[in-house]
Write a protein that holds these residues in place. Structure first.
Motif, PDB file in Angstrom:
ATOM      1  N   SER A 178      31.676 -33.837  39.178  1.00 47.37           N
ATOM      2  CA  SER A 178      31.768 -33.038  37.951  1.00 47.37           C
ATOM      3  C   SER A 178      31.239 -31.625  38.144  1.00 47.37           C
ATOM      4  CB  SER A 178      31.007 -33.737  36.821  1.00 47.37           C
ATOM      5  OG  SER A 178      29.705 -34.113  37.249  1.00 47.37           O
ATOM      6  N   ARG A 179      30.208 -31.464  38.970  1.00 53.86           N
ATOM      7  CA  ARG A 179      29.699 -30.120  39.268  1.00 53.86           C
ATOM      8  C   ARG A 179      30.761 -29.322  40.022  1.00 53.86           C
ATOM      9  NH1 ARG A 179      25.512 -27.858  36.398  1.00 53.86           N
ATOM     10  NH2 ARG A 179      23.534 -28.978  36.617  1.00 53.86           N
ATOM     11  N   HIS A 180      31.446 -29.960  40.960  1.00 54.21           N
ATOM     12  CA  HIS A 180      32.514 -29.271  41.688  1.00 54.21           C
ATOM     13  C   HIS A 180      33.625 -28.846  40.733  1.00 54.21           C
ATOM     14  CE1 HIS A 180      35.593 -28.437  44.735  1.00 54.21           C
ATOM     15  NE2 HIS A 180      36.403 -29.099  43.917  1.00 54.21           N
ATOM     16  N   PRO A 251      39.584 -37.089  35.179  1.00 54.04           N
ATOM     17  CA  PRO A 251      38.298 -36.398  35.039  1.00 54.04           C
ATOM     18  C   PRO A 251      38.072 -35.265  36.047  1.00 54.04           C
ATOM     19  CG  PRO A 251      37.982 -38.399  36.299  1.00 54.04           C
ATOM     20  CD  PRO A 251      39.451 -38.340  35.950  1.00 54.04           C
ATOM     21  N   PHE A 252      38.782 -35.286  37.215  1.00 55.84           N
ATOM     22  CA  PHE A 252      38.354 -34.405  38.298  1.00 55.84           C
ATOM     23  C   PHE A 252      39.500 -33.686  39.017  1.00 55.84           C
ATOM     24  CE2 PHE A 252      35.113 -38.041  38.702  1.00 55.84           C
ATOM     25  CZ  PHE A 252      34.214 -37.459  37.828  1.00 55.84           C
ATOM     26  N   SER A 253      40.601 -33.387  38.344  1.00 55.79           N
ATOM     27  CA  SER A 253      41.744 -32.753  39.015  1.00 55.79           C
ATOM     28  C   SER A 253      42.147 -31.476  38.285  1.00 55.79           C
ATOM     29  CB  SER A 253      42.950 -33.703  39.066  1.00 55.79           C
ATOM     30  OG  SER A 253      42.652 -34.880  39.777  1.00 55.79           O
ATOM     31  N   THR A 254      42.386 -30.400  39.052  1.00 53.36           N
ATOM     32  CA  THR A 254      42.788 -29.117  38.461  1.00 53.36           C
ATOM     33  C   THR A 254      43.834 -28.453  39.338  1.00 53.36           C
ATOM     34  OG1 THR A 254      40.543 -28.780  37.606  1.00 53.36           O
ATOM     35  CG2 THR A 254      41.995 -26.860  37.635  1.00 53.36           C
ATOM     36  N   GLU A 316      23.500 -26.845  45.779  1.00 53.89           N
ATOM     37  CA  GLU A 316      22.103 -26.558  45.443  1.00 53.89           C
ATOM     38  C   GLU A 316      21.857 -26.475  43.935  1.00 53.89           C
ATOM     39  OE1 GLU A 316      21.224 -23.026  47.647  1.00 53.89           O
ATOM     40  OE2 GLU A 316      21.394 -24.032  49.590  1.00 53.89           O
ATOM     41  N   GLN A 317      22.875 -26.760  43.122  1.00 52.80           N
ATOM     42  CA  GLN A 317      22.655 -26.745  41.670  1.00 52.80           C
ATOM     43  C   GLN A 317      21.694 -27.860  41.267  1.00 52.80           C
ATOM     44  OE1 GLN A 317      27.022 -26.505  40.499  1.00 52.80           O
ATOM     45  NE2 GLN A 317      26.090 -25.348  38.818  1.00 52.80           N
ATOM     46  N   LEU A 322      25.575 -33.662  36.137  1.00 53.52           N
ATOM     47  CA  LEU A 322      26.080 -32.749  35.114  1.00 53.52           C
ATOM     48  C   LEU A 322      25.450 -33.082  33.764  1.00 53.52           C
ATOM     49  CD1 LEU A 322      28.205 -30.449  34.758  1.00 53.52           C
ATOM     50  CD2 LEU A 322      29.712 -32.211  33.817  1.00 53.52           C
ATOM     51  N   PRO A 323      24.771 -32.121  33.124  1.00 54.41           N
ATOM     52  CA  PRO A 323      24.173 -32.385  31.803  1.00 54.41           C
ATOM     53  C   PRO A 323      25.268 -32.471  30.733  1.00 54.41           C
ATOM     54  CG  PRO A 323      23.113 -30.519  32.916  1.00 54.41           C
ATOM     55  CD  PRO A 323      24.388 -30.802  33.640  1.00 54.41           C
ATOM     56  N   LEU A 324      25.435 -33.647  30.147  1.00 55.28           N
ATOM     57  CA  LEU A 324      26.445 -33.819  29.106  1.00 55.28           C
ATOM     58  C   LEU A 324      25.898 -33.574  27.708  1.00 55.28           C
ATOM     59  CD1 LEU A 324      28.544 -36.842  30.411  1.00 55.28           C
ATOM     60  CD2 LEU A 324      28.941 -34.389  30.673  1.00 55.28           C
ATOM     61  N   ASP A 325      24.600 -33.481  27.585  1.00 49.85           N
ATOM     62  CA  ASP A 325      23.987 -33.028  26.335  1.00 49.85           C
ATOM     63  C   ASP A 325      23.971 -31.500  26.392  1.00 49.85           C
ATOM     64  OD1 ASP A 325      22.295 -32.220  24.246  1.00 49.85           O
ATOM     65  OD2 ASP A 325      21.096 -34.049  24.391  1.00 49.85           O
ATOM     66  N   LEU A 326      24.729 -30.851  25.535  1.00 49.27           N
ATOM     67  CA  LEU A 326      24.887 -29.393  25.606  1.00 49.27           C
ATOM     68  C   LEU A 326      23.581 -28.641  25.380  1.00 49.27           C
ATOM     69  CD1 LEU A 326      28.306 -28.865  23.791  1.00 49.27           C
ATOM     70  CD2 LEU A 326      27.851 -29.042  26.242  1.00 49.27           C
ATOM     71  N   ARG A 327      22.563 -29.325  24.926  1.00 54.42           N
ATOM     72  CA  ARG A 327      21.272 -28.670  24.717  1.00 54.42           C
ATOM     73  C   ARG A 327      20.473 -28.536  26.009  1.00 54.42           C
ATOM     74  NH1 ARG A 327      19.474 -32.839  20.134  1.00 54.42           N
ATOM     75  NH2 ARG A 327      20.352 -34.171  21.790  1.00 54.42           N
ATOM     76  N   ASP A 328      20.923 -29.191  27.070  1.00 57.00           N
ATOM     77  CA  ASP A 328      20.131 -29.233  28.298  1.00 57.00           C
ATOM     78  C   ASP A 328      20.308 -27.999  29.178  1.00 57.00           C
ATOM     79  OD1 ASP A 328      19.044 -31.627  27.596  1.00 57.00           O
ATOM     80  OD2 ASP A 328      20.383 -32.841  28.834  1.00 57.00           O
ATOM     81  N   GLU A 329      21.327 -27.196  28.944  1.00 57.61           N
ATOM     82  CA  GLU A 329      21.513 -25.947  29.683  1.00 57.61           C
ATOM     83  C   GLU A 329      21.895 -24.843  28.703  1.00 57.61           C
ATOM     84  OE1 GLU A 329      22.804 -27.101  34.240  1.00 57.61           O
ATOM     85  OE2 GLU A 329      24.414 -26.779  32.796  1.00 57.61           O
TER      86      GLU A 329
END
Length: 357
Positions: A178-180, A251-254, A316-317, A322-329
């Motif tokens: 998900s980070r990628h 979930p992971f294709s673009t 290195e992130q 991946l934070p799925l709670d939008l309040r975490d970032e």
């Protein structure tokens, strides 16, 4: 399952779970992700002369080619749990390296060398745990649950049979899938990270863009002035004004269609990933363009430079997950795609469900 045990319980078969031992995903997330299609190998990687090993969602897989096509199964012999990927192909069958048991393209055992009677019946249970797979765009896709909850991506350009496809060298990133994906769909990092490839001016202000929810995912487009000219379309220019059109399939294709604005040329770059484990990801990329015969040296070099710029940043992130709670970032306006992506993973599929005690 407790990893610190020597023996399985005598009634373990009654409580058998598809969840792999030592699973790095939360159980609820694993079961959801197991319902999607994920790439595990390029078609050309699975040759008729030997098995191919892969790993998806912490599950070890073996891929082998017979006259019936490519079979994907859990990488273990049902006799004594040996890894079949260490075996070999003989007579259109995969052979276990430990006791020589042979399995056909359906995963059924056809021969047990240590049994003297060649016509002795073979127990029906002596069969590989095959998994659902299909081929598209030169990739082998697997759905571990056997019941897909989401379709395979539809990739314009890549799916055009008149255009030759280029398969970029596969790489492994020590990062969450998900980070990628978020990085691949992020626009604000262009001038800062891609200084050796296409990045432009660092004073560039990202334009407002709208994210569209499609039948399979998310899409958006933006204009951008690239800091060079990487397109073999005969246009002489030091820099190129382009439009990037992004189309993400959960979930992971673009796929990105890159359109230079002074030309009819279009460059297609598809990116899809295999979540090997929670923090290890195999990257598969397929490229073509409207010339119909894309230059392998040009586009392989282009992808290598871009990926080499991105990879250390993503690896290195922190946090790795991946934070799925939008309040975490903290979010900025350029994060519209990221915000909608995180919301959809939760709202559509239930990923990142709250932990229960």
């Amino acid at each position: 399952m407790d990893a610190n045990i020597m023996f399985l319980a005598t009634d373990s078969s009654r409580a058998a779970s598809p969840l792999p031992r030592g699973c790095t995903f939360r159980e609820s997330d694993w079961h959801i992700l197991a319902g999607f299609w994920h790439p595990v190998a390029f078609l050309h990687e699975v040759t008729p002369d030997k098995p191919h090993a892969a790993r998806l969602l912490d599950v070890d897989l073996v891929l082998y080619r017979t006259g019936d096509g490519i079979t994907v199964a859990r990488d273990l012999c049902p006799h004594r749990g040996t890894r079949l990927s260490r075996g070999f192909i003989k007579g259109d069958e995969i052979v276990c390296p430990m006791h020589g048991l042979s399995f056909n393209g359906e995963g059924r055992c056809t021969r047990i060398p240590s049994v003297a009677n060649p016509v002795a019946p073979i127990p029906p249970r002596l069969k590989l745990q095959t998994v659902l797979s299909q081929e598209r765009y030169g990739l082998i896709w697997v759905c571990l649950s056997g019941e897909p909850i989401w379709p395979l991506p539809e990739w314009p350009g890549i799916g055009n049979p008149a255009f030759s496809k280029l398969f970029m060298p596969v790489d492994t990133w020590m990062a969450a899938a998900s980070r990628h994906v978020e990085n691949f769909n992020d626009i604000a990092h262009f001038p800062w990270v891609h200084t050796q490839s296409f990045g432009g001016d660092t004073d560039w202000a990202a334009p407002h863009y709208e994210v569209t929810h499609t039948a399979h995912g998310l899409s958006f487009w933006i204009p951008y002035l690239e800091g060079g000219n990487r397109f073999p379309d005969g246009i002489e220019a030091e820099r190129r004004q382009v439009v990037y059109r992004y189309d993400l399939t959960f979930p992971f294709s673009t796929i990105i269609a890159v359109e230079p604005q002074d030309s009819d040329f279009v460059h297609y770059f598809a990116d899809t990933v295999c979540p090997v484990s929670a923090h290890e990801t195999r990257i598969f990329q397929v490229v073509t363009d409207t010339s119909g015969n894309p230059d392998p040296e040009l586009w392989t070099r282009d992808a290598h430079i871009i990926n080499a710029e991105d990879k250390p940043m993503v690896e290195e992130q922190r946090p790795e997950d991946l934070p799925l709670d939008l309040r975490d970032e903290i979010h900025i306006p350029a994060d519209r795609l990221s915000i909608e992506y995180r919301r959809a993973l939760v709202g559509k599929f239930g990923l990142g469900a709250p932990l229960t005690s």
